[in-house]
Design a protein around this motif. Structure first.
Motif, mmCIF file in Angstrom:
data_model
loop_
_atom_site.group_PDB
_atom_site.id
_atom_site.type_symbol
_atom_site.label_atom_id
_atom_site.label_comp_id
_atom_site.label_asym_id
_atom_site.label_seq_id
_atom_site.Cartn_x
_atom_site.Cartn_y
_atom_site.Cartn_z
ATOM 1 N N ALA A 189 84.031 -19.178 -44.319
ATOM 2 C CA ALA A 189 83.892 -19.490 -45.743
ATOM 3 C C ALA A 189 84.034 -18.238 -46.609
ATOM 4 O O ALA A 189 84.472 -18.333 -47.759
ATOM 5 C CB ALA A 189 82.545 -20.150 -46.010
ATOM 6 N N THR A 239 91.580 -22.795 -49.341
ATOM 7 C CA THR A 239 91.634 -22.064 -50.600
ATOM 8 C C THR A 239 93.054 -22.082 -51.133
ATOM 9 O O THR A 239 94.003 -21.995 -50.369
ATOM 10 C CB THR A 239 91.188 -20.601 -50.436
ATOM 11 N N GLN A 299 81.501 -23.060 -50.929
ATOM 12 C CA GLN A 299 82.539 -22.675 -49.977
ATOM 13 C C GLN A 299 82.082 -22.970 -48.555
ATOM 14 O O GLN A 299 82.834 -23.522 -47.744
ATOM 15 C CB GLN A 299 82.875 -21.186 -50.113
#
Length: 149
Positions: free
Chosen positions: A136, A144, A89
């Motif tokens: 993140a 996302t 991420q």
């Protein structure tokens, strides 16, 4: 970019592999027949079981190295990222971020991670790492997938 988190150290894996190799070598020496040529008992014990002793020593060293690696990793457990998924991420945000060298700021351009994401404000370079980690960690960070429900 912070280094990728590892679950095992390379040194511990090396010691484990060497321990297995010497264990297999010891099994091979047990099967060999010397036709009674070795008469010294100490030499015979060393010949038959020396590889096993060396294998046990290497295994112990590998376990000690692995335990030290785990304790060092748990000492930094409050830091983020802790897992490989979290690191991915952060890596996604890191790669999408742009740097303006002249202005000494970083930013995420509009639609850098997701088509409907807005551009980020200009972030000074010294504050970039904490900002990237915070970005993140957010569930609604750019890039996302959104779930409608």
């Amino acid at each position: 970019m912070p280094p990728e988190p590892r679950t095992a150290s390379g040194a511990a894996i090396t010691f484990f592999v060497l321990a297995v190799l010497f264990g297999v070598l010891g099994l091979g020496s047990l099967n060999s027949d010397d036709d009674g040529r070795i008469t010294d008992t100490a030499y015979r014990l060393g010949y038959d079981y020396g590889s096993f002793v060396l294998s046990a020593i290497l295994l112990g060293i590998g376990l000690a190295v692995h335990a030290r690696h785990r304790s060092r990793r748990s000492a930094t457990a409050d830091r983020w990222p802790r897992t490989y998924d979290q690191w991915q991420q952060l890596h996604q945000v890191w790669r999408a971020t742009w740097l303006c060298r002249r202005c000494r700021v970083t930013f995420l351009p509009a639609a850098a991670l997701r088509p409907d994401s807005d551009a980020s404000p200009a972030i000074p370079v010294p504050r970039f790492l904490p900002w990237a980690a915070d970005t993140a960690q957010q569930d609604h960070r750019p890039g996302t997938p959104t779930t409608s429900g």
